[in-house]
Write an enzyme that holds these catalytic residues in place. Structure first.
Site, PDB file in Angstrom:
ATOM      1  N   GLU A  18      56.326  27.014   5.011  1.00 19.45           N
ATOM      2  CA  GLU A  18      56.130  25.958   4.015  1.00 19.45           C
ATOM      3  C   GLU A  18      55.797  26.564   2.652  1.00 19.45           C
ATOM      4  O   GLU A  18      55.465  27.737   2.537  1.00 19.45           O
ATOM      5  CB  GLU A  18      54.962  25.044   4.427  1.00 19.45           C
ATOM      6  CG  GLU A  18      55.094  24.507   5.851  1.00 19.45           C
ATOM      7  CD  GLU A  18      54.119  23.385   6.166  1.00 19.45           C
ATOM      8  OE1 GLU A  18      53.429  22.910   5.238  1.00 19.45           O
ATOM      9  OE2 GLU A  18      54.061  22.984   7.345  1.00 19.45           O
ATOM     10  N   ASP A  73      51.746  27.001   8.318  1.00 24.30           N
ATOM     11  CA  ASP A  73      50.965  25.977   9.021  1.00 24.30           C
ATOM     12  C   ASP A  73      51.073  26.251  10.528  1.00 24.30           C
ATOM     13  O   ASP A  73      51.895  25.660  11.215  1.00 24.30           O
ATOM     14  CB  ASP A  73      51.524  24.597   8.647  1.00 24.30           C
ATOM     15  CG  ASP A  73      50.852  23.475   9.404  1.00 24.30           C
ATOM     16  OD1 ASP A  73      49.683  23.633   9.776  1.00 24.30           O
ATOM     17  OD2 ASP A  73      51.503  22.433   9.616  1.00 24.30           O
ATOM     18  N   ASP A  88      48.793  18.377   4.383  1.00 23.35           N
ATOM     19  CA  ASP A  88      50.106  18.885   4.759  1.00 23.35           C
ATOM     20  C   ASP A  88      51.078  17.714   4.822  1.00 23.35           C
ATOM     21  O   ASP A  88      50.866  16.763   5.570  1.00 23.35           O
ATOM     22  CB  ASP A  88      50.047  19.607   6.107  1.00 23.35           C
ATOM     23  CG  ASP A  88      51.295  20.453   6.345  1.00 23.35           C
ATOM     24  OD1 ASP A  88      51.933  20.857   5.353  1.00 23.35           O
ATOM     25  OD2 ASP A  88      51.633  20.693   7.511  1.00 23.35           O
ATOM     26  N   GLU A 122      54.897  27.375  10.988  1.00 27.16           N
ATOM     27  CA  GLU A 122      55.755  26.541  10.141  1.00 27.16           C
ATOM     28  C   GLU A 122      55.843  27.176   8.761  1.00 27.16           C
ATOM     29  O   GLU A 122      54.821  27.474   8.134  1.00 27.16           O
ATOM     30  CB  GLU A 122      55.213  25.101  10.042  1.00 27.16           C
ATOM     31  CG  GLU A 122      55.367  24.328  11.344  1.00 27.16           C
ATOM     32  CD  GLU A 122      54.941  22.865  11.247  1.00 27.16           C
ATOM     33  OE1 GLU A 122      54.254  22.503  10.261  1.00 27.16           O
ATOM     34  OE2 GLU A 122      55.299  22.083  12.149  1.00 27.16           O
ATOM     35  N   GLU A 135      61.840  23.669  16.606  1.00 28.77           N
ATOM     36  CA  GLU A 135      63.191  23.150  16.343  1.00 28.77           C
ATOM     37  C   GLU A 135      64.237  23.850  17.196  1.00 28.77           C
ATOM     38  O   GLU A 135      65.223  23.246  17.599  1.00 28.77           O
ATOM     39  CB  GLU A 135      63.536  23.316  14.858  1.00 28.77           C
ATOM     40  CG  GLU A 135      62.773  22.375  13.957  1.00 28.77           C
ATOM     41  CD  GLU A 135      63.178  22.566  12.501  1.00 28.77           C
ATOM     42  OE1 GLU A 135      64.366  22.772  12.223  1.00 28.77           O
ATOM     43  OE2 GLU A 135      62.278  22.522  11.637  1.00 28.77           O
ATOM     44  N   THR A 174      45.551  27.961   8.937  1.00 27.50           N
ATOM     45  CA  THR A 174      46.702  27.853   8.036  1.00 27.50           C
ATOM     46  C   THR A 174      46.638  29.067   7.122  1.00 27.50           C
ATOM     47  O   THR A 174      45.604  29.294   6.490  1.00 27.50           O
ATOM     48  CB  THR A 174      46.626  26.549   7.210  1.00 27.50           C
ATOM     49  OG1 THR A 174      46.583  25.445   8.113  1.00 27.50           O
ATOM     50  CG2 THR A 174      47.808  26.404   6.274  1.00 27.50           C
ATOM     51  N   HIS A 223      63.924  19.040   9.515  1.00 28.28           N
ATOM     52  CA  HIS A 223      62.839  19.405  10.439  1.00 28.28           C
ATOM     53  C   HIS A 223      62.586  18.246  11.422  1.00 28.28           C
ATOM     54  O   HIS A 223      62.516  18.447  12.629  1.00 28.28           O
ATOM     55  CB  HIS A 223      61.577  19.738   9.641  1.00 28.28           C
ATOM     56  CG  HIS A 223      60.353  19.913  10.478  1.00 28.28           C
ATOM     57  ND1 HIS A 223      60.262  20.869  11.468  1.00 28.28           N
ATOM     58  CD2 HIS A 223      59.158  19.241  10.494  1.00 28.28           C
ATOM     59  CE1 HIS A 223      59.054  20.782  12.041  1.00 28.28           C
ATOM     60  NE2 HIS A 223      58.380  19.804  11.471  1.00 28.28           N
ATOM     61  N   ARG A 280      51.887  23.545  19.661  1.00 35.08           N
ATOM     62  CA  ARG A 280      52.743  22.409  20.027  1.00 35.08           C
ATOM     63  C   ARG A 280      52.283  21.674  21.280  1.00 35.08           C
ATOM     64  O   ARG A 280      52.456  20.470  21.389  1.00 35.08           O
ATOM     65  CB  ARG A 280      54.188  22.887  20.215  1.00 35.08           C
ATOM     66  CG  ARG A 280      54.819  23.532  18.985  1.00 35.08           C
ATOM     67  CD  ARG A 280      54.812  22.633  17.791  1.00 35.08           C
ATOM     68  NE  ARG A 280      55.546  23.253  16.672  1.00 35.08           N
ATOM     69  CZ  ARG A 280      55.498  22.792  15.432  1.00 35.08           C
ATOM     70  NH1 ARG A 280      54.766  21.725  15.126  1.00 35.08           N
ATOM     71  NH2 ARG A 280      56.176  23.403  14.474  1.00 35.08           N
ATOM     72  N   GLN A 283      49.403  19.629  20.096  1.00 36.70           N
ATOM     73  CA  GLN A 283      49.891  18.640  19.125  1.00 36.70           C
ATOM     74  C   GLN A 283      50.614  17.483  19.810  1.00 36.70           C
ATOM     75  O   GLN A 283      50.383  16.312  19.503  1.00 36.70           O
ATOM     76  CB  GLN A 283      50.840  19.327  18.130  1.00 36.70           C
ATOM     77  CG  GLN A 283      51.374  18.405  17.049  1.00 36.70           C
ATOM     78  CD  GLN A 283      52.511  19.055  16.238  1.00 36.70           C
ATOM     79  OE1 GLN A 283      52.724  20.269  16.292  1.00 36.70           O
ATOM     80  NE2 GLN A 283      53.224  18.241  15.487  1.00 36.70           N
ATOM     81  N   LYS A 336      46.755  21.463  14.662  1.00 43.85           N
ATOM     82  CA  LYS A 336      47.041  22.000  13.327  1.00 43.85           C
ATOM     83  C   LYS A 336      45.838  22.705  12.696  1.00 43.85           C
ATOM     84  O   LYS A 336      46.012  23.541  11.826  1.00 43.85           O
ATOM     85  CB  LYS A 336      47.468  20.858  12.397  1.00 43.85           C
ATOM     86  CG  LYS A 336      48.766  20.182  12.812  1.00 43.85           C
ATOM     87  CD  LYS A 336      49.962  21.072  12.514  1.00 43.85           C
ATOM     88  CE  LYS A 336      51.264  20.298  12.648  1.00 43.85           C
ATOM     89  NZ  LYS A 336      52.415  21.113  12.239  1.00 43.85           N
ATOM     90  N   ARG A 395      76.293   8.638  10.417  1.00 41.95           N
ATOM     91  CA  ARG A 395      76.703   9.258   9.152  1.00 41.95           C
ATOM     92  C   ARG A 395      76.672  10.780   9.243  1.00 41.95           C
ATOM     93  O   ARG A 395      77.056  11.470   8.306  1.00 41.95           O
ATOM     94  CB  ARG A 395      75.757   8.843   8.013  1.00 41.95           C
ATOM     95  CG  ARG A 395      75.650   7.354   7.768  1.00 41.95           C
ATOM     96  CD  ARG A 395      74.553   7.061   6.734  1.00 41.95           C
ATOM     97  NE  ARG A 395      73.235   7.553   7.191  1.00 41.95           N
ATOM     98  CZ  ARG A 395      72.169   7.654   6.418  1.00 41.95           C
ATOM     99  NH1 ARG A 395      72.243   7.319   5.139  1.00 41.95           N
ATOM    100  NH2 ARG A 395      71.027   8.100   6.908  1.00 41.95           N
TER     101      ARG A 395
HETATM  102 MN    MN Z   1      53.254  21.568   8.682  1.00 45.20          MN
END
Ligand code: MN
Length: 448
Positions: free
Chosen positions: A215, A248, A139, A213, A388, A271, A146, A252, A255, A267, A156
């Site tokens: 993906e 995925d 992964d 997640e 997020e 999946t 993200h 949290r 993790q 993780k 910036r």
């Molecule tokens: Mn992931």
């Protein structure tokens, strides 16, 4: 990189009616590969067309490949068995020959129409399996948006990322054994986590901050590279056989507590991958330039630079995540859209991810699945995971609700669609999974 050809012709129609409905993911211009099982049957390879599947074993038995090119016939034989790996090993040229012949068979005036009854299987009547037993799973983490969501923006106005992020595509080696096909329920994991997100007492028990997640994953095809020998950018681009949606699932709490060497148990719980491989060739019309690096970013590293990749290494693919709670399903309410993002926001191309992966001589081979990392864009409704939303400056979900983590019984469904003016839109099917309650710990006297 695959070129546009007659199989992308937007005027093509199929004698399979459901393939001509503008809303289908699987028009004749797509022809994704998958593995299915009839009730009581054995796994076999097939190709989606509208709401049907072309049974490749039946196609061969009916003689529909007798007048095909030897390469197309070889590809059909490689794809009709109980695993798509032999076709992945043959690589993109063989898959292209198969695609061209199937396109001719299924086109409005195609010869296969007379055999519709034996050739086609309704998707609703079969069980879909992963295209192949995943050989290795990696992964990556390729979206600045993200990574930057919890760190804010620099002077910036660009997402703040660790310095390494803009110099090479980062990732971690996942567990192939964790990858399950869409539709497989996922257990909330047990593990060690802090009472608050990144603070508080340590506890062991059901993960309180279960996340998903959104993906896209790339299936490696062709010969791969030998251990000790890197792949160049062109070789890496050729190694991209096709793409599938990937969820995925991310715990949290686990993790963030365990992360010293990187992701581990946060993780590897599960999946989810969609059953359909949309081939690199099918996606040729939806190629776009690589991500435009903002001024002040490092140059593209030499080993990850190719003019072709810079010109057309990106993809314009809309990616969405949807939530259906157990209550919503009981009341037959429609899914709630959590996120609508686009693969164009990814800082690194898939060819760069693969070339970098192999740059130290790490051997990649057909059947490897390389996921992109969370496909988040700059806006809050492009946040492709729940974490997020918790990290956002004023934590809200799109729509204004307070963010929450996944609850038992929640079903998360990912969808993807590529469209471009002048071409027929193609889709990726679904990667869907329901979160089940955590198991009880096997030893009753374990302290909690
Ligand atoms: Mn992931």
């Amino acid at each position: 990189m695959p070129n546009l050809n007659a199989t992308h012709d937007p005027t093509l129609r199929s004698w399979v009616d459901s393939a001509n409905d503008g809303s289908t993911d699987f028009p004749i211009q797509n022809l994704p590969l998958g593995r299915f099982r009839r009730r009581g049957g054995t796994p076999q390879g097939g190709v989606a067309i509208g709401d049907r599947i072309v049974d490749l074993r039946a196609a061969l038995a009916l003689g529909l490949f007798d007048r095909a090119s030897p390469q197309a016939r070889e590809a059909a034989r490689a794809a009709c068995g109980d695993d798509l790996l032999p076709l992945l090993r043959l690589g993109n040229e063989a898959a292209g020959a198969l695609r061209a012949h199937l396109c001719a068979l299924l086109a409005a005036n195609g010869a296969a129409r007379a055999h519709a009854e034996r050739l086609l299987v309704p998707q609703a009547e079969v069980e879909m399996l992963l295209p192949t037993t995943v050989r290795q799973f990696t992964d990556m983490c390729a979206s600045t948006f993200h990574i930057g969501r919890q760190r804010g923006n620099d002077e910036r106005g660009e997402p703040i990322c660790p310095p390494v992020f803009r110099t090479l595509p980062v990732g971690y080696d996942g567990r192939a054994s964790s990858v399950v096909c869409s539709g497989t329920p996922v257990r909330r994991p047990l593990g060690s986590w802090q009472e608050q997100l990144k603070s508080g007492a340590l506890r062991f028990g059901p993960e309180p901050r279960q996340d998903y997640e959104l993906e896209l994953g790339a299936w490696i095809g062709g010969p791969g590279n030998r251990l000790g020998e890197p792949m160049g950018m062109n070789q890496a681009a050729d190694a991209l056989f096709g793409f599938s949606l990937v969820n995925d699932w991310s715990a949290r709490g686990i993790q963030f507590w365990e992360a010293m060497l990187g992701p581990f148990l946060g993780k590897s719980l599960a999946t989810t991958a969609a059953p359909w491989i949309v081939t690199a060739e099918a996606l040729a019309p939806f190629r776009i330039p690589a991500f435009a690096r903002p001024q002040g970013d490092p140059e593209v590293p030499t080993h990850l630079h190719s003019a072709d990749d810079q010109r057309q290494g990106g993809f314009d693919i809309t990616l969405e995540s949807h939530l259906a709670t157990a209550d919503m399903r009981a009341r037959c309410e429609p899914d709630l859209r959590l996120c609508s993002s686009n693969f164009r926001h990814m800082y690194w191309t898939f060819a760069q991810m693969v070339a970098h992966h192999a740059s130290n001589g790490c051997a990649l081979a057909a059947g490897d699945l390389i996921a992109s990392g969370t496909c988040s864009g700059p806006a809050l409704d492009e946040a492709a995971c729940l974490a997020e939303l918790h990290f956002a400056p004023s934590p809200t979900e799109p729509g204004g609700a307070a963010p929450r983590w996944l609850r038992d019984g929640d079903r998360v469904t990912l969808r993807g669609r590529a469209q471009r003016e002048g071409y027929v839109a193609i889709g990726f099917g679904e990667a869907s999974g329901e979160l089940l309650p955590a198991p009880s710990w096997p030893d009753a006297d374990t302290p909690r």
